[in-house]
Design a protein around this motif. Structure first.
Motif, mmCIF file in Angstrom:
data_model
loop_
_atom_site.group_PDB
_atom_site.id
_atom_site.type_symbol
_atom_site.label_atom_id
_atom_site.label_comp_id
_atom_site.label_asym_id
_atom_site.label_seq_id
_atom_site.Cartn_x
_atom_site.Cartn_y
_atom_site.Cartn_z
ATOM 1 N N GLY A 1 0.824 -1.227 -0.035
ATOM 2 C CA GLY A 1 -0.135 -0.041 0.016
ATOM 3 C C GLY A 1 0.948 1.067 -0.215
ATOM 4 N N GLY A 2 1.770 1.408 0.814
ATOM 5 C CA GLY A 2 2.553 2.540 1.026
ATOM 6 C C GLY A 2 3.485 2.404 -0.029
ATOM 7 N N GLY A 3 4.062 1.488 -0.689
ATOM 8 C CA GLY A 3 4.786 1.440 -2.350
ATOM 9 C C GLY A 3 3.986 2.073 -3.101
ATOM 10 N N MET A 4 2.812 1.631 -3.445
ATOM 11 C CA MET A 4 1.694 1.987 -4.266
ATOM 12 C C MET A 4 1.531 3.611 -4.243
ATOM 13 S SD MET A 4 1.483 0.008 -6.755
ATOM 14 C CE MET A 4 2.227 -1.833 -6.887
ATOM 15 N N LEU A 5 1.309 4.085 -2.963
ATOM 16 C CA LEU A 5 0.860 5.453 -2.737
ATOM 17 C C LEU A 5 2.188 6.471 -3.079
ATOM 18 C CD1 LEU A 5 -0.996 7.397 -1.483
ATOM 19 C CD2 LEU A 5 0.030 6.933 0.891
ATOM 20 N N LEU A 6 3.260 6.069 -2.738
ATOM 21 C CA LEU A 6 4.650 6.613 -2.850
ATOM 22 C C LEU A 6 4.885 6.877 -4.417
ATOM 23 C CD1 LEU A 6 7.047 5.692 -0.024
ATOM 24 C CD2 LEU A 6 5.589 8.042 -0.182
ATOM 25 N N ARG A 7 4.514 5.626 -5.011
ATOM 26 C CA ARG A 7 4.707 5.613 -6.570
ATOM 27 C C ARG A 7 3.652 6.530 -7.266
ATOM 28 N NH1 ARG A 7 7.241 1.875 -9.768
ATOM 29 N NH2 ARG A 7 5.855 2.003 -11.176
ATOM 30 N N ALA A 8 2.433 6.559 -6.675
ATOM 31 C CA ALA A 8 1.473 7.508 -7.369
ATOM 32 C C ALA A 8 1.716 9.061 -7.173
ATOM 33 C CB ALA A 8 0.004 7.185 -6.714
ATOM 34 N N VAL A 9 2.182 9.418 -5.707
ATOM 35 C CA VAL A 9 2.388 10.747 -5.624
ATOM 36 C C VAL A 9 3.637 11.230 -6.256
ATOM 37 C CG1 VAL A 9 1.106 10.960 -3.565
ATOM 38 C CG2 VAL A 9 3.454 10.545 -3.264
ATOM 39 N N SER A 10 4.581 10.419 -6.629
ATOM 40 C CA SER A 10 5.802 10.757 -7.359
ATOM 41 C C SER A 10 5.910 10.663 -8.884
ATOM 42 C CB SER A 10 6.993 9.628 -6.759
ATOM 43 O OG SER A 10 6.835 8.240 -7.203
#
Length: 131
Positions: A81-90
């Protein structure tokens, strides 16, 4: 080093090795080998690496042990979840097929080694009881 300190670090090392392999295999599958494009590789790795570190810290604080199956599920969920969230915001991709592949791969690896360990411990305990 005390075993209470060593256990979470060992679990983190195993998890990190699986996350690094996941990203390397993914990049290689798309023709972007880590040795050819190390900056691109690190760009793909950091969201999952940061999320894994946060997940591991949370498990240590909340549960203490990091090598159990429940801990693995928390590590998997937060890392994914965190990896996908950080990928999305970056500005990195989070296409549904990638999310599915990442979810399955990280589940099998981050929880899988813990499952194997749990089975091995039960087998060892059963053998010790028979003696």
């Amino acid at each position: 080093m005390h075993s209470a300190t060593r256990q979470p670090l060992t679990a983190l090392g195993i998890d990190l090795a699986f996350v690094i392999a996941f990203v390397a295999l993914g990049r290689d599958t798309h023709g972007d080998a880590a040795l050819v494009d190390p900056v691109g590789y690190l760009g793909a790795l950091w969201p999952f690496g940061v999320s894994l570190l946060l997940a591991s810290a949370a498990v240590v604080v909340l549960r203490g042990r990091t090598d159990g199956i429940a801990a693995g599920l928390v590590v998997w969920f937060v890392t994914l979840g965190g990896g996908m969230l950080l990928r999305a915001v970056s500005g990195q991709g989070t296409a549904l097929p990638f999310v599915i592949v990442a979810a399955v791969t990280l589940l099998v690896t981050l929880v899988g080694w813990r499952l194997v360990l749990a089975v091995a411990r039960r087998v060892r305990a059963a053998r010790a009881e028979r003696r």
